[in-house]
Design an enzyme around this catalytic site. Sequence first.
Site, mmCIF file in Angstrom:
data_model
loop_
_atom_site.group_PDB
_atom_site.id
_atom_site.type_symbol
_atom_site.label_atom_id
_atom_site.label_comp_id
_atom_site.label_asym_id
_atom_site.label_seq_id
_atom_site.Cartn_x
_atom_site.Cartn_y
_atom_site.Cartn_z
ATOM 1 N N LYS A 158 0.891 -1.119 -0.088
ATOM 2 C CA LYS A 158 0.180 0.116 0.099
ATOM 3 C C LYS A 158 0.912 1.329 -0.104
ATOM 4 O O LYS A 158 2.029 1.157 0.602
ATOM 5 C CB LYS A 158 -0.928 -0.017 1.292
ATOM 6 C CG LYS A 158 -1.874 -1.158 1.260
ATOM 7 C CD LYS A 158 -2.575 -1.083 2.474
ATOM 8 C CE LYS A 158 -4.042 -0.507 2.632
ATOM 9 N NZ LYS A 158 -4.834 -0.831 3.595
ATOM 10 N N LYS A 237 -15.425 2.037 -3.166
ATOM 11 C CA LYS A 237 -16.547 1.984 -2.478
ATOM 12 C C LYS A 237 -17.485 2.018 -3.663
ATOM 13 O O LYS A 237 -17.671 3.090 -4.386
ATOM 14 C CB LYS A 237 -17.029 2.755 -1.383
ATOM 15 C CG LYS A 237 -15.965 2.532 -0.126
ATOM 16 C CD LYS A 237 -16.280 3.615 0.794
ATOM 17 C CE LYS A 237 -15.061 3.385 1.641
ATOM 18 N NZ LYS A 237 -14.718 4.517 2.568
ATOM 19 N N GLU A 275 -11.678 3.957 9.471
ATOM 20 C CA GLU A 275 -11.965 2.817 8.574
ATOM 21 C C GLU A 275 -11.164 1.559 9.264
ATOM 22 O O GLU A 275 -10.189 1.567 9.562
ATOM 23 C CB GLU A 275 -11.436 2.937 7.233
ATOM 24 C CG GLU A 275 -12.167 4.366 6.421
ATOM 25 C CD GLU A 275 -11.850 4.332 5.115
ATOM 26 O OE1 GLU A 275 -12.688 4.990 4.498
ATOM 27 O OE2 GLU A 275 -10.995 3.870 4.488
ATOM 28 N N ARG A 291 -12.248 14.192 6.738
ATOM 29 C CA ARG A 291 -13.126 14.987 5.885
ATOM 30 C C ARG A 291 -14.699 14.558 5.976
ATOM 31 O O ARG A 291 -14.821 13.324 6.477
ATOM 32 C CB ARG A 291 -12.524 15.139 4.577
ATOM 33 C CG ARG A 291 -12.378 13.815 3.970
ATOM 34 C CD ARG A 291 -12.057 13.728 2.417
ATOM 35 N NE ARG A 291 -11.624 12.353 2.245
ATOM 36 C CZ ARG A 291 -12.501 11.083 1.913
ATOM 37 N NH1 ARG A 291 -13.587 11.325 1.684
ATOM 38 N NH2 ARG A 291 -12.028 10.195 1.433
ATOM 39 N N ARG A 337 -23.707 4.647 -5.560
ATOM 40 C CA ARG A 337 -22.821 5.602 -6.164
ATOM 41 C C ARG A 337 -22.960 5.515 -7.736
ATOM 42 O O ARG A 337 -22.621 4.557 -8.181
ATOM 43 C CB ARG A 337 -21.347 5.714 -5.849
ATOM 44 C CG ARG A 337 -20.864 5.736 -4.494
ATOM 45 C CD ARG A 337 -19.543 5.769 -4.145
ATOM 46 N NE ARG A 337 -18.916 5.868 -2.880
ATOM 47 C CZ ARG A 337 -17.995 6.318 -2.495
ATOM 48 N NH1 ARG A 337 -17.068 6.486 -3.337
ATOM 49 N NH2 ARG A 337 -17.534 6.488 -1.189
#
Length: 447
Positions: A158, A237, A275, A291, A337
């Site tokens: 990552k 997502k 998360e 945010r 979405r």
Amino acid sequence: MFHKILIANRGEVALRIQRTCRELGIPTVAVHSTADSQAMHVRLADESVCIGPPPARESYLNKAAILSAAIITGSDAIHPGYGFLAENAEFAEMVAAHDLTFIGPAPRHIRMMGDKIEAKRVMAKHGVPLVPGSMEAITDTAGAARAAAALGYPVLIKAAAGGGGRGMQVAREAGELAERLALGRAEAQAAFGANALYLEKYLDRPRHIEMQMLADHAGQVVHLGERDCSLQRRHQKLLEEAGSPALAPAERERLGAQATAALAAIGYRNAGTLEFLYQDGEFAFIEMNTRLQVEHPVTEMITGIDLVREQIRIAAGEPLGYGQADIRFAGHAIECRINAETPASFIPSPGRVEAYHAPGGLGVRVDSALYAGLLVTPFYDSLVAKLIVHGRTRSEAIARLRRAIDEFAIIGIETTLPLFRRIVDAPEFAAGTYNVHWLERFVTGNA
Ligand code: ADP
């Protein structure tokens, strides 16, 4: 309270923030690129300022142009929305240096959580469990190989500066580690301009569960429950639920209490999201977003709390005015979405919206800046609408979602609506048993 708020964003989130400002009686300033002069967020704003040409780096990421727009319009606060400059600590500092208020957390917290290795160190220090992984940036292949062997394959590579699911590479065995590291490094450099990488154990069937947090200047911290964002494609997502079909109330309380204690310990303020991956009854922290999140409406639907209003009130120095015991969770909410993409290939599908009809009725919310006649350009994110439904139970919410999708007409551009229609009918979705890897198999026909 603020006298005028500049909204440093576009599309549905700019409208979303405008709506709350209007309810609070605060005039708004929209900023826009030349490509967005006919955009709904511009048409509905009290004032608007053109800040540059279409490419985001010359407009929505142009800090000097946005600050100038705030100053010439007499704004006293800037809301960054999500994306663009929302997690840019330098921008938050510039805003403060010009005697304006950044509606968000302190720059030091943005910076702390923007480095995902540092974020994990901070959370571990305050008792939050982590996904096993390297706690330092990888410096060489031999060191990475030792760390990966200790974790056990498969491992996930990552980017420390990561976001949006980019820069992630799975190494399934020692033989592919070097090649995957090189790919990850190149992608991280291209996407974030920073190539620091770290390793995590790759979990085979986790759910993505996140906690919505609010904290005020007086040190009061509350959680607004969890969101389950396990329906993902390429680590991004696509559909989110509140609450999680997998979580018992006691687990929510346990996770909420841990997250609350950690944010209180670091003196965090404003809205934020922790998360986690959740597998075999265990939570493991992966990152924090400092945010407003795209999926915040599902939390609003089950708590009745306007998260943008809370962000603005906190930034203005007002106390939350309620405690954890005052927060009630009612029913179930789901968000889709809707992206301007070809459903089969997920290739962006810009073009002119010829006709537009949004669904309505009890428990249906559409957050979108689309209208008939709008030209959807290829310059920005492909998210064009969020369809959010609320029901007293999860099955009621699913039935409502199915009929709302059938009512939704977006003609002229291709969207992911047909994919959601299929997901809603999938037995795994109805059962709520899916994990983060399920959708990928579903779209390729291997579910
Ligand atoms: P980003 O900041 O790019 O969104 P995250 O760290 O939040 O990256 O991870 C995004 C998604 O990638 C997660 O929701 C999950 O689906 C997947 N993921 C991240 N870490 C792991 C892991 N260790 N094992 C399996 N999947 C993971």
